[in-house]
Scaffold this motif. Structure first.
Motif, PDB file in Angstrom:
ATOM      1  N   TYR A   1       6.854  10.846   2.193  1.00  0.00           N
ATOM      2  CA  TYR A   1       8.083  10.984   1.395  1.00  0.00           C
ATOM      3  C   TYR A   1       9.242  10.478   2.235  1.00  0.00           C
ATOM      4  O   TYR A   1       9.315  10.765   3.437  1.00  0.00           O
ATOM      5  CB  TYR A   1       8.317  12.457   1.029  1.00  0.00           C
ATOM      6  N   ASP A   2      10.133   9.711   1.619  1.00  0.00           N
ATOM      7  CA  ASP A   2      11.295   9.239   2.363  1.00  0.00           C
ATOM      8  C   ASP A   2      12.470   9.031   1.409  1.00  0.00           C
ATOM      9  O   ASP A   2      12.285   8.827   0.200  1.00  0.00           O
ATOM     10  CB  ASP A   2      10.978   7.929   3.089  1.00  0.00           C
ATOM     11  N   VAL A   3      13.665   9.098   1.975  1.00  0.00           N
ATOM     12  CA  VAL A   3      14.915   8.882   1.243  1.00  0.00           C
ATOM     13  C   VAL A   3      15.835   8.043   2.119  1.00  0.00           C
ATOM     14  O   VAL A   3      15.891   8.259   3.331  1.00  0.00           O
ATOM     15  CB  VAL A   3      15.630  10.238   0.960  1.00  0.00           C
ATOM     16  N   HIS A   4      16.511   7.081   1.523  1.00  0.00           N
ATOM     17  CA  HIS A   4      17.615   6.409   2.216  1.00  0.00           C
ATOM     18  C   HIS A   4      18.815   6.323   1.284  1.00  0.00           C
ATOM     19  O   HIS A   4      18.673   6.256   0.061  1.00  0.00           O
ATOM     20  CB  HIS A   4      17.220   5.000   2.689  1.00  0.00           C
ATOM     21  N   ARG A   5      19.996   6.307   1.894  1.00  0.00           N
ATOM     22  CA  ARG A   5      21.264   6.277   1.180  1.00  0.00           C
ATOM     23  C   ARG A   5      21.588   4.848   0.740  1.00  0.00           C
ATOM     24  O   ARG A   5      21.376   3.899   1.505  1.00  0.00           O
ATOM     25  CB  ARG A   5      22.348   6.794   2.134  1.00  0.00           C
TER      26      ARG A   5
ATOM     27  N   THR B   1       8.155   1.289   1.877  1.00  0.00           N
ATOM     28  CA  THR B   1       7.200   1.004   2.952  1.00  0.00           C
ATOM     29  C   THR B   1       7.166   2.161   3.942  1.00  0.00           C
ATOM     30  O   THR B   1       6.097   2.492   4.472  1.00  0.00           O
ATOM     31  CB  THR B   1       7.555  -0.334   3.638  1.00  0.00           C
ATOM     32  N   HIS B   2       8.313   2.804   4.165  1.00  0.00           N
ATOM     33  CA  HIS B   2       8.329   3.965   5.069  1.00  0.00           C
ATOM     34  C   HIS B   2       7.445   5.087   4.527  1.00  0.00           C
ATOM     35  O   HIS B   2       6.683   5.704   5.279  1.00  0.00           O
ATOM     36  CB  HIS B   2       9.756   4.490   5.250  1.00  0.00           C
ATOM     37  N   ALA B   3       7.555   5.370   3.237  1.00  0.00           N
ATOM     38  CA  ALA B   3       6.735   6.442   2.653  1.00  0.00           C
ATOM     39  C   ALA B   3       5.247   6.089   2.751  1.00  0.00           C
ATOM     40  O   ALA B   3       4.414   6.952   3.065  1.00  0.00           O
ATOM     41  CB  ALA B   3       7.136   6.679   1.201  1.00  0.00           C
TER      42      ALA B   3
END
Ligand code: MG
Length: 163
Positions: free
Chosen positions: A12-16, A46-48
């Motif tokens: 799981y990932d989040v970016h602003r 791709t990070h997730a």
């Protein structure tokens, strides 16, 4: 020691979302007036996926392998990092069986780009494109993704033991 045939992982990932940055998802540059903020190219999808693969292999997470305090990873393409994750997973005796990725974004519309994103990830990972599924959804205007403040991604993957 028991060496499982299959291992499952979740990421799981989040970016602003901010002005003045390219929007890159699954290695594909998407035309939009904002992009994701981060130390790398901030390719949240791709990070997730990398976190799902590392998690399945029992290898921690991307923060452990690619610390955001390391200038070597400044603005780096997350596709380069994914190539490294593939090697780490192979060194642990596993390969990707399949992955399912859900990108949560109010805008832009991602459907026109899904096929290219799937082909890009499949190419990097050396698997058939049918093994990489990417979905896009909104949160109906609710929360930080709904207000367009950021993009989130969830990914799950299965690894199989290399025979
Ligand atoms: Mg990230």
């Amino acid at each position: 020691m028991n060496t499982p045939m299959f291992k499952i992982g979740h990421g799981y990932d989040v970016h602003r979302l901010v002005g003045g940055r390219k929007l890159i998802l699954c290695g594909v540059t998407i035309p939009y007036d904002k992009g994701l903020l981060g130390h790398s190219d901030a390719d949240v999808a791709t990070h997730a996926l990398m976190d799902a693969m590392l998690g399945a292999a029992g290898l921690g997470d991307i923060g452990l392998h690619f610390p955001d305090t390391d200038p070597a990873f400044k603005d780096i393409s997350s596709i380069c990092l994914l190539k490294h994750v593939k090697k780490l997973v192979a060194n642990a005796g596993y390969e990707l069986s399949n992955a399912d990725i859900t990108i949560i974004a109010q805008a832009p519309k991602l459907r026109p780009h899904i096929a290219e994103m799937q082909a890009t990830l499949a190419g990097v990972l050396g698997v058939d494109v049918s093994l990489i599924n990417i979905k896009a959804t909104t949160e109906e205007g609710l929360g930080f993704t709904g207000r367009g403040l950021g993009i989130a991604t969830e990914a799950v993957c299965l690894l199989n033991k290399i025979s």
